[in-house]
Write an enzyme that holds these catalytic residues in place. Structure first.
Site, short mmCIF file in Angstrom:
data_model
loop_
_atom_site.label_atom_id
_atom_site.label_comp_id
_atom_site.label_asym_id
_atom_site.label_seq_id
_atom_site.Cartn_x
_atom_site.Cartn_y
_atom_site.Cartn_z
N LYS A 77 0.85 -1.20 0.00
CA LYS A 77 0.00 0.00 0.00
C LYS A 77 0.88 1.25 0.00
O LYS A 77 1.87 1.33 0.74
CB LYS A 77 -0.92 -0.03 1.22
CG LYS A 77 -1.98 1.06 1.21
CD LYS A 77 -2.91 0.93 2.44
CE LYS A 77 -3.99 1.99 2.46
NZ LYS A 77 -4.83 1.89 3.68
N SER A 152 -9.75 2.22 2.64
CA SER A 152 -8.85 2.90 1.74
C SER A 152 -7.92 1.97 0.95
O SER A 152 -7.40 2.36 -0.08
CB SER A 152 -7.99 3.89 2.53
OG SER A 152 -7.15 3.23 3.46
N SER A 176 -9.90 0.00 6.90
CA SER A 176 -9.28 0.08 5.57
C SER A 176 -8.56 -1.18 5.10
O SER A 176 -8.17 -1.27 3.94
CB SER A 176 -8.30 1.25 5.52
OG SER A 176 -9.00 2.47 5.51
#
Lengths: 498, 98
Positions: A77, A152, A176
């Site tokens: 990420k 997210s 997330s």
């Protein structure tokens, strides 16, 4: 080969059936063929990944002792700093920034010889539940490209579900990791707060943020969990205690005699029928596997969402003050005679997206004199009440469970103009972050009404992360024997049709 | 009902150092009426006898031994600087004319 589990890939690498270079190349080829549809990555590090893979192969050829996941590729990420690689957090304000250091998570991945394929898309500064808030365009859900992959960490979940990577790293502030896992039919774990170092993780809400492992199976998730977890002197909130034995728990998958508490408040109204049906079915399977199902009540959970949207923005308004256009990142309006303050104002106007600004303003308001007690102060009290609810519930059950999200994946654009509707996605995941405990989401099947993945959430007490892996592995095994094949086999292959 | 006027949003944007267009100020002000109503629910249960929690762990100071360890070189530290001069970050004017 790319449809194998990470554990299978690791076994093939260990036996010499394949090499890390071949495995990495296979994933890079897959990325090349489907990325125009999925857009999971913001940066694909073809050269760096192949170099890392070659170095693992060389170590293996020399007979060096390697870690369990050595040579297996991973998607990272874009909120974690990786030395000399672009790290944007999905924001224009960090476009082009190359961190001069590695986050501890990245250092651990490198130490374990896990090959980093690149950086995945995300809602800007991890603020969002759909990845639509990325300044670089949305990611598409491999199950249905017109739908969101969660957020997210939608890039990481989409990379897993589209077989672009067998492993991924996410971060979870209010869900997330878990919500993207739920809507893509993958597995994601938010470890106990303090279980994985936050050093080099770009801060959104420091008291809630937690990095964690994502994969397609519970065992793969556990293997990655052990690779990145542990005490880090560089993080003052890192817990100095042994890492929970999550791999052993995932291998055993034993729930005999375990008490599983169904949280009454995280179900019912507002939860899609197909989500409830898969949840109830999972409970039956766990009962058959020998667990005792009990109901627990957490009356203050209904205030968690409100408290979260005060605490997280408050901390964000302070954390994001570092993006001041002075030392790194974007600088706008630096013309002769312009003041530093004017440059800051212009840079932050251009560099931040709508949701980030919304939350900074909300946080600034909640912390401002005259409103502090009514908003931020009250939210902190709710946090106490939620933690007390958990403490009480964990005296009645070993783990707690709920659906991960109220619904399956929604359409891209559907909730983009309704921040409150968007925030409701996180209603079942937020309490875990408020109390700093562990949470896992794993696939429970597809909802009958739309054929989209449903997530099952397991919550465990502080530093008892192994419990969610026991339950997750037991449920996964029961579901696999029911389905006859992994759920992701039913997802579109994404190839051919252009 | 809680609400936030356009002028109040403008003041907060100033405090947060974000230049905002008229359109942004007006739309944020409208959204905040809805958002503040939703978050104000925390007040329903936040009675005086409940202690606040700021963090999930009981925080304490963490010290390290005072020994020199490798750190970033000046070049590395300045590698992301929008502007630099003589091994320093070059920043816009921070003091007024007077």
């Amino acid at each position: 080969m790319i449809r194998n589990t990470a554990a299978q890939m690791a076994a093939k690498l260990a036996s010499g059936e394949t090499t890390s270079v071949a495995l990495t190349q296979a994933h890079l080829d897959r990325i090349n063929s489907v990325e125009d549809k999925v857009h999971a990555f913001l940066f694909v590090d073809e050269k760096g990944a192949l170099e890392q893979a070659a170095s693992v192969d060389a170590k293996r050829a020399k007979g060096e002792k390697l870690s369990p996941l050595a040579g297996v590729p991973l998607a990272l990420k874009d909120v974690l700093a990786q030395k000399d690689k672009p790290t944007t957090c999905g924001s224009k304000i960090l476009e082009g920034w190359l961190p001069p250091y590695d986050s501890t998570v990245v250092a651990s991945l490198k130490k374990n010889d896990i090959v980093i394929l690149g950086k995945t898309n995300m809602d800007e500064f991890a603020m969002g539940s759909s990845t639509e808030n990325s300044a670089y365009g949305p990611t598409h859900n491999p199950w249905d490209l017109s739908r969101i992959p969660g957020g997210s960490g939608g890039g990481s979940s989409a990379a897993l579900a589209s077989f672009e990577a067998p492993l991924a790293i996410g971060t979870d502030t209010g869900g997330s990791i878990r919500q993207p896992a739920a809507v893509t039919g993958t597995v994601g774990v938010k470890p106990t707060y303090g279980g994985v170092s936050r050093y080099g993780l770009v801060a959104f809400s420091s008291s809630l943020d937690q990095a964690g492992p994502c994969a397609r199976t519970v065992l793969d998730t556990a293997l990655l969990h052990e690779a990145i977890a542990g005490y880090d002197p560089k993080d003052a909130t890192s817990i100095n205690a042994p890492v929970p034995q999550v791999v052993q728990a995932a291998k055993d998958g034993n729930v005999k005699g375990m008490k599983i508490g169904v949280v009454k408040e995280l179900n019912g109204d507002g939860y899609q029928p197909g989500v409830r049906a898969r949840f109830d079915e999972a409970l039956e399977l766990l009962a058959k596997a020998g667990a005792e199902i009990v109901e627990v009540s957490a009356p203050n959970f209904e205030y968690a969402l409100a408290a979260y949207y005060l605490i997280a923005p408050s901390e964000a308004s302070s954390n994001l003050a570092r993006f001041d256009a002075m030392r790194y990142g974007l600088r706008v309006g630096d013309v002769d005679g312009a003041s530093a303050e004017a440059v800051m104002n212009l840079t932050r106007e251009v560099g931040f997206g709508k949701e980030v600004k919304r939350r900074i303003i909300l946080g600034t308001y909640a912390l401002s004199s005259g409103y502090y007690d009514a908003y931020y102060g009250s939210a902190q009290k709710v946090r106490t009440l939620i933690t007390q609810d958990f403490t009480k519930a964990f005296t009645q059950a070993d783990v707690l469970v709920s659906p991960t999200c109220p619904t399956t994946a929604f359409k891209i654009g559907e909730k983009a103009n309704d921040p409150l509707a968007m925030y409701l996605n996180d209603i079942a995941t937020i309490p875990v972050n408020m109390a700093g405990i562990g949470g896992m989401s794993l696939p429970a099947g597809l909802a009958d009404e739309d054929g989209l993945p449903v997530g099952f959430q397991i919550m465990s007490p502080v530093m008892k992360d192994e419990r969610m892996y026991s339950v997750g592995a037991a449920l996964e095994a029961a579901l696999l024997s029911k389905w006859g094949a992994p759920l992701l086999n039913r997802a579109p292959t994404l190839e051919a049709s252009k | 009902m809680s609400s936030l006027s356009r002028d109040e949003v403008a003041k907060l944007a100033g405090l947060a150092r974000i230049e905002m267009s008229e359109e942004e100020l007006v739309s944020l002000s409208k959204e905040f009426t809805v958002i503040l109503d939703a978050v104000a629910r925390v007040q329903e249960v936040a009675s005086a006898d409940v202690a606040p929690t700021s963090h999930p762990l009981s925080l304490r100071n963490v010290f390290r031994t005072d020994v020199v360890v490798p750190s970033l070189s000046p070049e590395q530290a300045l590698s992301g600087a929008p502007a630099q001069e003589e091994q320093r970050f070059r920043v816009p004017q921070i003091l007024g004319e007077e």
